[in-house]
Design a protein around this motif. Structure first.
Motif, PDB file in Angstrom:
ATOM      1  N   UNK A  55      33.011  48.964  30.908  1.00  0.00           N
ATOM      2  CA  UNK A  55      33.615  47.705  31.362  1.00  0.00           C
ATOM      3  C   UNK A  55      33.880  47.686  32.866  1.00  0.00           C
ATOM      4  N   UNK A  56      33.926  46.486  33.393  1.00  0.00           N
ATOM      5  CA  UNK A  56      34.351  46.289  34.784  1.00  0.00           C
ATOM      6  C   UNK A  56      35.843  46.561  34.854  1.00  0.00           C
ATOM      7  N   UNK A  57      36.266  47.397  35.807  1.00  0.00           N
ATOM      8  CA  UNK A  57      37.672  47.764  35.958  1.00  0.00           C
ATOM      9  C   UNK A  57      38.036  47.679  37.435  1.00  0.00           C
ATOM     10  N   UNK A  58      39.082  46.937  37.747  1.00  0.00           N
ATOM     11  CA  UNK A  58      39.468  46.805  39.153  1.00  0.00           C
ATOM     12  C   UNK A  58      40.977  46.666  39.270  1.00  0.00           C
ATOM     13  N   UNK A  59      41.450  46.778  40.504  1.00  0.00           N
ATOM     14  CA  UNK A  59      42.862  46.542  40.767  1.00  0.00           C
ATOM     15  C   UNK A  59      43.012  45.662  41.997  1.00  0.00           C
ATOM     16  N   UNK A  60      44.111  44.952  42.037  1.00  0.00           N
ATOM     17  CA  UNK A  60      44.484  44.138  43.187  1.00  0.00           C
ATOM     18  C   UNK A  60      45.865  44.565  43.644  1.00  0.00           C
ATOM     19  N   UNK A  61      45.997  44.825  44.937  1.00  0.00           N
ATOM     20  CA  UNK A  61      47.284  45.188  45.520  1.00  0.00           C
ATOM     21  C   UNK A  61      47.619  44.148  46.583  1.00  0.00           C
ATOM     22  N   UNK A  62      48.646  43.350  46.324  1.00  0.00           N
ATOM     23  CA  UNK A  62      49.007  42.264  47.230  1.00  0.00           C
ATOM     24  C   UNK A  62      49.527  42.813  48.548  1.00  0.00           C
ATOM     25  N   UNK A  63      49.083  42.213  49.628  1.00  0.00           N
ATOM     26  CA  UNK A  63      49.485  42.642  50.965  1.00  0.00           C
ATOM     27  C   UNK A  63      50.711  41.864  51.415  1.00  0.00           C
TER      28      UNK A  63
ATOM     29  N   UNK B   2      29.295  41.129  38.346  1.00  0.00           N
ATOM     30  CA  UNK B   2      27.845  41.267  38.205  1.00  0.00           C
ATOM     31  C   UNK B   2      27.417  42.527  37.453  1.00  0.00           C
ATOM     32  N   UNK B   3      28.364  43.388  37.125  1.00  0.00           N
ATOM     33  CA  UNK B   3      28.025  44.603  36.388  1.00  0.00           C
ATOM     34  C   UNK B   3      29.179  44.954  35.467  1.00  0.00           C
TER      35      UNK B   3
ATOM     36  N   UNK C  91      36.903  43.565  32.274  1.00  0.00           N
ATOM     37  CA  UNK C  91      35.930  42.636  31.691  1.00  0.00           C
ATOM     38  C   UNK C  91      34.780  43.442  31.115  1.00  0.00           C
ATOM     39  N   UNK C  92      34.309  43.052  29.947  1.00  0.00           N
ATOM     40  CA  UNK C  92      33.246  43.804  29.282  1.00  0.00           C
ATOM     41  C   UNK C  92      31.908  43.077  29.324  1.00  0.00           C
ATOM     42  N   UNK C  93      31.822  42.006  30.135  1.00  0.00           N
ATOM     43  CA  UNK C  93      30.548  41.332  30.322  1.00  0.00           C
ATOM     44  C   UNK C  93      30.538  40.657  31.686  1.00  0.00           C
ATOM     45  N   UNK C  94      29.347  40.382  32.185  1.00  0.00           N
ATOM     46  CA  UNK C  94      29.237  39.641  33.429  1.00  0.00           C
ATOM     47  C   UNK C  94      29.844  38.252  33.230  1.00  0.00           C
TER      48      UNK C  94
ATOM     49  N   UNK D 280      31.967  49.144  37.948  1.00  0.00           N
ATOM     50  CA  UNK D 280      31.298  47.847  37.940  1.00  0.00           C
ATOM     51  C   UNK D 280      31.068  47.324  39.348  1.00  0.00           C
ATOM     52  N   UNK D 281      30.731  46.041  39.450  1.00  0.00           N
ATOM     53  CA  UNK D 281      30.497  45.418  40.751  1.00  0.00           C
ATOM     54  C   UNK D 281      30.786  43.924  40.670  1.00  0.00           C
ATOM     55  N   UNK D 282      30.938  43.300  41.848  1.00  0.00           N
ATOM     56  CA  UNK D 282      31.331  41.901  41.903  1.00  0.00           C
ATOM     57  C   UNK D 282      30.784  41.266  43.186  1.00  0.00           C
ATOM     58  N   UNK D 283      30.606  39.947  43.138  1.00  0.00           N
ATOM     59  CA  UNK D 283      30.248  39.171  44.321  1.00  0.00           C
ATOM     60  C   UNK D 283      31.340  38.138  44.552  1.00  0.00           C
ATOM     61  N   UNK D 284      31.839  38.070  45.769  1.00  0.00           N
ATOM     62  CA  UNK D 284      32.774  37.013  46.171  1.00  0.00           C
ATOM     63  C   UNK D 284      32.028  36.109  47.143  1.00  0.00           C
ATOM     64  N   UNK D 285      32.020  34.801  46.862  1.00  0.00           N
ATOM     65  CA  UNK D 285      31.305  33.847  47.713  1.00  0.00           C
ATOM     66  C   UNK D 285      32.308  32.981  48.451  1.00  0.00           C
ATOM     67  N   UNK D 286      32.198  32.987  49.770  1.00  0.00           N
ATOM     68  CA  UNK D 286      33.076  32.187  50.626  1.00  0.00           C
ATOM     69  C   UNK D 286      32.216  31.216  51.417  1.00  0.00           C
TER      70      UNK D 286
END
Length: 306
Positions: A103-111, A96-97, A43-46, A64-70
């Motif tokens: 850009x925001x760059x992340x990965x998800x690895x399913x458990x 959030x960043x 993602x290239x923007x908040x 980048x950075x992120x907030x998860x709200x539970x």
């Protein structure tokens, strides 16, 4: 005298991981890969807060950075940390960043529960006495990032994926389970534990979300008392079983409205609501707008990001 080469620092792993994710995720959005359990996000923007159901997974941010709200609780994580969800949890995610230049760059690895259980059976876990929240954030370590980087590098040699990817995935989750908070994750794999019972209850609700939820019957299914079910369910999810079911229902209804162009009453009925007015009221409380105006706003926001 020969000196040992210094070990790579966390920042070096992060930089290389960011480079590879940009390579495999050249445009905005979520990108699947040849490794079934692995996907990337760019993602290239908040972003605006986004309602999702997080699967049991490892989430790593390379940039980048992120907030998860539970249930009103904010969990912040960035490139120095990783997040693990051990059960299906309805969260609100917000990047959030992020910028076009960085850009925001992340990965998800399913458990995989089977992988987790096998690791538990072959090691001596440090058991946690208390049922814990089904989401945790830990500091990243060089051994964990090294294994993650080797997994991502397999995308450059697809012929190696069937043989090596399962081994590296096991190593990654072994590293997670050996972490400071690893004991909090162990309990979800241990049959007979309260956390394992809650995991089964969550699985049942997700499969049968449109059916009436009778707590006494659910407690019997997962071999817990009603009191124990309520107490441990709230510890894991920060909400009651009925609140959890309501959010799952409303998220499923939103998917139906977006993908099948249903009217609000039909979508509400499909996910288990008998009263259109109650459905509209609870939908607006969760998403901030009534069903039809929410869908229009969501589609308009997607168009604006194109």
């Amino acid at each position: 005298m020969n000196q040992l080469s210094p070990r790579p620092t966390i920042s070096i792993y992060q930089q290389e991981l960011a480079r590879l994710i940009q390579l495999h995720a050249p445009i905005e959005g979520t990108h699947t890969t040849a490794i079934t359990e692995l996907c990337f996000r760019r993602a290239s923007k908040e972003t605006e807060p986004t309602h999702t159901v997080n699967m049991p997974s490892l989430y790593v941010i390379a940039q980048g950075s992120k907030i998860a709200t539970l249930a009103g609780e904010n969990i912040r994580y960035d490139s120095a940390t990783y997040m693990v969800t051990s059960v299906h949890l309805p969260v609100i995610g917000k990047i959030t960043q992020a910028s076009p230049q960085v850009p925001y760059l992340s990965l998800q690895l399913t458990l995989s529960p089977d992988v987790l259980l096998d690791i538990v059976n072959k090691t001596s876990p440090q058991r946690s006495r208390e049922t814990a929240r089904g989401i945790l954030v830990n500091m990243s370590t060089p051994p964990l990032l090294d294994a993650i980087l080797r997994l991502v590098q397999l995308l450059d040699t697809p012929m190696d994926i069937p043989m090596l990817a399962p081994l590296i995935v096991r190593e990654i989750f072994y590293r997670v389970l050996q972490s400071e908070q690893g004991a909090l994750l162990w309990q979800f794999a241990l049959a007979g534990s309260s956390a394992h019972g809650i995991s089964q209850a969550i699985h049942y609700i997700n499969r049968n979300y449109s059916e009436p939820l009778v707590i006494s019957e659910l407690a019997i299914k997962v071999s817990m008392s009603v009191t124990s079910l309520h107490k441990h369910f709230k510890r894991v999810t920060a909400m009651s079983p009925l609140q959890y079911q309501k959010i799952i229902r409303l998220q499923k209804a939103r998917q139906l409205l977006l993908t099948e162009n249903l009217d609000a009453a039909t979508a509400g009925f499909r996910v288990g609501y008998d009263s259109p007015s109650q459905f509209n009221r609870e939908y607006a409380r969760l998403f901030g707008r009534p069903p039809i105006s929410d869908v229009k706003h969501y589609r308009d926001s997607l168009y604006d990001h194109q």
